[in-house]
Design an enzyme around this catalytic site. Sequence first.
Site, short mmCIF file in Angstrom:
data_model
loop_
_atom_site.label_atom_id
_atom_site.label_comp_id
_atom_site.label_asym_id
_atom_site.label_seq_id
_atom_site.Cartn_x
_atom_site.Cartn_y
_atom_site.Cartn_z
CG HIS A 30 -6.52 4.34 8.34
ND1 HIS A 30 -5.74 3.72 7.39
CD2 HIS A 30 -7.75 3.81 8.21
CE1 HIS A 30 -6.48 2.88 6.70
NE2 HIS A 30 -7.71 2.91 7.18
CD GLU B 129 -11.31 3.65 6.80
OE1 GLU B 129 -10.23 3.94 6.26
OE2 GLU B 129 -11.76 2.50 6.80
CG HIS C 271 -10.68 -0.11 10.38
ND1 HIS C 271 -9.76 0.79 10.85
CD2 HIS C 271 -10.58 -0.08 9.03
CE1 HIS C 271 -9.13 1.34 9.83
NE2 HIS C 271 -9.60 0.83 8.70
NE ARG D 61 -1.67 -4.75 4.33
CZ ARG D 61 -0.68 -4.65 3.46
NH1 ARG D 61 0.50 -5.17 3.72
NH2 ARG D 61 -0.87 -4.07 2.31
ZN ZN Z 1 -9.25 1.59 6.68
#
Ligand code: ZN
Length: 312
Positions: free
Chosen positions: A96, A113, A170, A190
């Site tokens: 991200h 996150e 991740h 992605r």
């Molecule tokens: Zn994520």
Amino acid sequence: MELLFLEPIFKERIWGGSRLKTDYGYHIPSNTTGESWVISAHNHGETCIRNGKLAGMKLSEVWNTYPELFANTVKRQFPLMVKIIDASHNLSVQVHPDDQFAQMMENDSGKHECWYILNASADSRIVYGHNAKNSQELKTMVNNQEWNKLLRAVAVKKGDFFPVPTGTIHAIGADTLILEVQQSSDVTYRIYDYDRRDDNGNLRELHQDKALAVIKSPHYDKRGQFERLRVNADSSFVVFDSNEYFKVGKLVVNGDLPELKLSVPYLLVSVVDGAGTINGYTVKKGDNFIVPNQIRRLKISGYLTLITTSEN
Ligand code: ZN
């Protein structure tokens, strides 16, 4: 003044499962339900208030109409989001962006996150960071598809915690149930999807150029020692992550707690285990609520585990 309980919403995913029903009692739409957005004011999926005078209102409407509940913050949008994720299969390997990149490219926020592992099997693994020494080596390994060499696999068990700052590569692995706290954002790049095909035989879209632009090299492991504060003989509070956006902690309650005084403007609470009462409300595993600014004290009793989030 009331606690604001939220009604979760659900997202079907090719990697999802049915544990949001079997483990959390949620009314999920299918047996491939991957995500439950349990506290969200993001326009891709909003939770509504379930109780009291504000019942039925979207969280964003409450945020805009009653700013005093959030200490009259000047922020334009509710900045946080909490999800419960059921990964029956591997999620794509992803990254991200930070606020600056996300605002410029996607008109959304960045996404720091963090994960609290609710449940995992003996073989559960996540992808957490990479082994490239610099961005040139990272690019070469991605172009050559050297995934096993590039990606760091880490075993996980119930109770583990992982901060995932922006720019960290991740992926949640199969057989893992996770509570995720994040900035309110829905931007994911992605980089690899295990060459999976959907029902129509198509590969999911990758965003390797943007991903390479935001992945930090080398990987910096932000996991650390957590400070455990004793609340009383049987109960404890641990701060898991305190970053520029939010602070996440775990409160384990065994019995009657002395009254807790709140010093944060408002608090998000997810009950991840057990049952009990909070300020007279009966709560159980799967409940999520916001403590508004007008409530400054919490009286908690029971046998339960809470994940708490406040703005930083
Ligand atoms: Zn994520």
